[in-house]
Design an enzyme around this catalytic site. Structure first.
Site, PDB file in Angstrom:
ATOM      1  N   MET A  29       0.795  -0.666  -0.284  1.00 35.87           N
ATOM      2  CA  MET A  29       0.239   0.000  -0.014  1.00 35.87           C
ATOM      3  C   MET A  29       1.046   1.040  -0.108  1.00 35.87           C
ATOM      4  O   MET A  29       0.004   2.073   0.484  1.00 35.87           O
ATOM      5  CB  MET A  29      -0.920   0.349   1.011  1.00 35.87           C
ATOM      6  N   LEU A  32       6.718   2.824   1.339  1.00 40.71           N
ATOM      7  CA  LEU A  32       7.710   2.252   2.001  1.00 40.71           C
ATOM      8  C   LEU A  32       8.230   1.929   2.432  1.00 40.71           C
ATOM      9  O   LEU A  32       8.319   3.230   2.521  1.00 40.71           O
ATOM     10  CB  LEU A  32       8.274   2.099   0.177  1.00 40.71           C
ATOM     11  N   ALA A  34      11.861  -0.257   5.737  1.00 38.75           N
ATOM     12  CA  ALA A  34      13.061  -0.956   4.648  1.00 38.75           C
ATOM     13  C   ALA A  34      11.959  -2.458   4.893  1.00 38.75           C
ATOM     14  O   ALA A  34      12.890  -4.070   4.340  1.00 38.75           O
ATOM     15  CB  ALA A  34      13.930  -1.001   5.894  1.00 38.75           C
ATOM     16  N   GLY A  35      11.013  -2.491   5.727  1.00 40.78           N
ATOM     17  CA  GLY A  35      10.658  -3.561   5.545  1.00 40.78           C
ATOM     18  C   GLY A  35       9.712  -4.532   4.237  1.00 40.78           C
ATOM     19  O   GLY A  35      10.153  -5.081   3.901  1.00 40.78           O
ATOM     20  N   HIS A  36       9.255  -3.113   3.327  1.00 47.57           N
ATOM     21  CA  HIS A  36       9.447  -4.160   2.130  1.00 47.57           C
ATOM     22  C   HIS A  36      10.338  -3.708   0.937  1.00 47.57           C
ATOM     23  O   HIS A  36      10.253  -4.930   0.707  1.00 47.57           O
ATOM     24  CB  HIS A  36       8.494  -2.209   1.559  1.00 47.57           C
ATOM     25  N   GLY A 149       4.665 -10.393   4.161  1.00 44.54           N
ATOM     26  CA  GLY A 149       5.227 -11.056   5.049  1.00 44.54           C
ATOM     27  C   GLY A 149       4.829 -10.882   5.991  1.00 44.54           C
ATOM     28  O   GLY A 149       3.528 -11.063   6.148  1.00 44.54           O
ATOM     29  N   LYS A 150       5.535 -11.726   6.914  1.00 44.46           N
ATOM     30  CA  LYS A 150       5.200 -12.520   8.595  1.00 44.46           C
ATOM     31  C   LYS A 150       4.320 -11.315   8.873  1.00 44.46           C
ATOM     32  O   LYS A 150       3.727 -11.850  10.189  1.00 44.46           O
ATOM     33  CB  LYS A 150       6.167 -13.577   8.873  1.00 44.46           C
ATOM     34  N   LYS A 151       4.747 -10.415   8.790  1.00 44.33           N
ATOM     35  CA  LYS A 151       4.523  -9.408   9.962  1.00 44.33           C
ATOM     36  C   LYS A 151       2.977  -9.441   9.777  1.00 44.33           C
ATOM     37  O   LYS A 151       2.400  -9.309  10.802  1.00 44.33           O
ATOM     38  CB  LYS A 151       4.543  -7.776   9.491  1.00 44.33           C
ATOM     39  N   GLN A 155      -2.871 -11.644   7.015  1.00 44.42           N
ATOM     40  CA  GLN A 155      -2.956 -12.269   5.724  1.00 44.42           C
ATOM     41  C   GLN A 155      -2.372 -13.122   5.080  1.00 44.42           C
ATOM     42  O   GLN A 155      -2.774 -13.438   4.600  1.00 44.42           O
ATOM     43  CB  GLN A 155      -2.468 -10.599   5.636  1.00 44.42           C
TER      44      GLN A 155
HETATM   45  P1  AMP Z   1       1.526  -2.996   4.184  1.00 45.60           P
HETATM   46  O1  AMP Z   1       1.955  -1.765   2.528  1.00 45.60           O
HETATM   47  O2  AMP Z   1       1.303  -2.326   5.239  1.00 45.60           O
HETATM   48  O3  AMP Z   1      -0.024  -3.469   3.357  1.00 45.60           O
HETATM   49  O4  AMP Z   1       2.586  -4.103   3.675  1.00 45.60           O
HETATM   50  C1  AMP Z   1       2.534  -4.493   1.746  1.00 45.60           C
HETATM   51  C2  AMP Z   1       3.624  -6.076   2.124  1.00 45.60           C
HETATM   52  O5  AMP Z   1       4.248  -5.578   2.895  1.00 45.60           O
HETATM   53  C3  AMP Z   1       2.824  -6.949   3.087  1.00 45.60           C
HETATM   54  O6  AMP Z   1       3.121  -7.960   2.754  1.00 45.60           O
HETATM   55  C4  AMP Z   1       3.094  -7.358   4.270  1.00 45.60           C
HETATM   56  O7  AMP Z   1       3.251  -8.233   5.037  1.00 45.60           O
HETATM   57  C5  AMP Z   1       4.629  -6.355   4.079  1.00 45.60           C
HETATM   58  N1  AMP Z   1       5.579  -5.878   5.540  1.00 45.60           N
HETATM   59  C6  AMP Z   1       4.704  -4.701   5.466  1.00 45.60           C
HETATM   60  N2  AMP Z   1       5.663  -4.431   6.581  1.00 45.60           N
HETATM   61  C7  AMP Z   1       6.523  -5.067   7.174  1.00 45.60           C
HETATM   62  C8  AMP Z   1       7.893  -5.953   7.484  1.00 45.60           C
HETATM   63  N3  AMP Z   1       8.300  -4.198   9.294  1.00 45.60           N
HETATM   64  N4  AMP Z   1       8.974  -6.669   7.566  1.00 45.60           N
HETATM   65  C9  AMP Z   1       8.208  -7.613   6.500  1.00 45.60           C
HETATM   66  N5  AMP Z   1       7.119  -7.755   5.501  1.00 45.60           N
HETATM   67  C10 AMP Z   1       6.176  -6.581   6.063  1.00 45.60           C
END
Ligand code: AMP
Length: 292
Positions: A29, A32, A34-36, A149-151, A155
């Site tokens: 979404m 972005l 560092a996780g993304h 992400g496993k976070k 989902q």
């Molecule tokens: P989002 O933009 O929050 O919808 O996240 C997009 C993708 O990035 C999803 O698969 C999330 O699980 C993953 N993601 C978000 N934050 C993290 C994180 N801190 N570590 C690993 N993956 C993440």
């Protein structure tokens, strides 16, 4: 060079997708962090130099049950594009809402078991929205691999279930949670925390870790773990801090854990004012021989 595509009609026909032998999709979404970017690095690793990596950036209105949360969701497309460019992402798909959803759209994906508690219970319709957009992205990009992400473990479990149950031809790759140095799970929502809230927020993972540690002791029940974790989450907490949910669920079906024999997940959603943060920790079952 990263190519940006906004039009869903153009996307499947783009040569980088149409002729790709190895397409790797990372749905996001935006905003972005560092996780993304760890997911996009993994995507590049899987795709190799010949394959195509694609990052989608779309704040999906269908998965927001709270209009204020949708309105306040951080948007920074220019910065995101630059980050994708730095990571060597091949395609960024950033559609407009109106291009992706017809005004009279009437088909959605619904799941009836794994979505019944945790975030599914506290955010009505959230996972219908997630599954619907993810299936649309799968249809538009036909990825050989898709990274999540496993976070967002609920989902992830739901997407794996959808792929299995609807025979979607993509392989799901689960990426470990990336954390800040103080342990807070990285999230696009973290920027909405005040400096004081931000410095308080590692209490979430600290409480989960201490609660999970209790599971290694003899005669401990799920309720003991929940009680300890709850008391740690709330100990000297801020007035604007609250717990949305704290649950211990079986790792396989995400239903309430009755004992600690099988692998479990201790999961919480906590709120600072309007900012909702989720985190979890895995607890290996007592019959699991890999347990330390
Ligand atoms: P989002 O933009 O929050 O919808 O996240 C997009 C993708 O990035 C999803 O698969 C999330 O699980 C993953 N993601 C978000 N934050 C993290 C994180 N801190 N570590 C690993 N993956 C993440």
């Amino acid at each position: 060079m990263t190519i940006q595509i906004n039009d869903p009609l153009e996307l499947p026909r783009h040569p980088l997708l149409a002729s790709s032998q190895k397409t790797v999709l990372v749905p996001t979404m935006g905003a972005l962090h560092a996780g993304h970017l760890a997911l996009t690095k993994k995507a590049r690793e899987i795709a190799g130099t010949e394959g195509t990596t694609i990052v989608s950036i779309f704040v999906n209105p269908l998965q927001f049950d709270n209009p204020a949360d949708l309105e306040n969701y951080p948007l920074q497309l220019e910065r995101d594009l630059q980050l994708c460019q730095n990571e060597g992402v091949d395609l960024v798909f950033a559609p407009n809402q109106s291009d992706l959803y017809s005004p009279d759209h009437s088909v959605i994906i619904t799941e009836s078991l794994l979505s019944s508690n945790l975030c599914g219970a506290s955010r009505a319709g959230h996972f219908d929205g997630v599954l619907t957009i993810v299936l649309k992205l799968f249809n538009l990009t036909r990825p050989h691999y898709s990274i999540f992400g496993k976070k967002d473990f609920q989902q992830l479990a739901l997407i794996e279930r959808m792929v299995r149950d609807l025979n979607v031809p993509t392989q799901i790759i689960a990426h470990p949670t990336i954390r800040e140095e103080d342990g807070l799970a990285m999230s696009s929502r973290n920027v909405r925390l005040s400096p004081q809230q931000r410095s308080d927020a590692p209490r979430i993972i600290n409480a989960l870790e201490q609660g999970a540690r209790l599971s290694s002791k003899a005669s401990i029940t799920p309720q003991d773990i929940l009680d300890l974790t709850r008391s740690l989450l709330l100990k000297d907490s801020r007035k604007d801090f609250s717990i949305d949910y704290l649950e211990l669920v079986n790792a396989n079906d995400l239903q309430t854990a009755q004992d600690l024999q099988s692998p479990c997940i201790l999961a919480t959603a906590c709120i600072y004012d309007q900012v909702r943060l989720i985190d979890h920790i895995e607890i290996p079952g007592s019959t699991d021989t890999t347990k330390q």
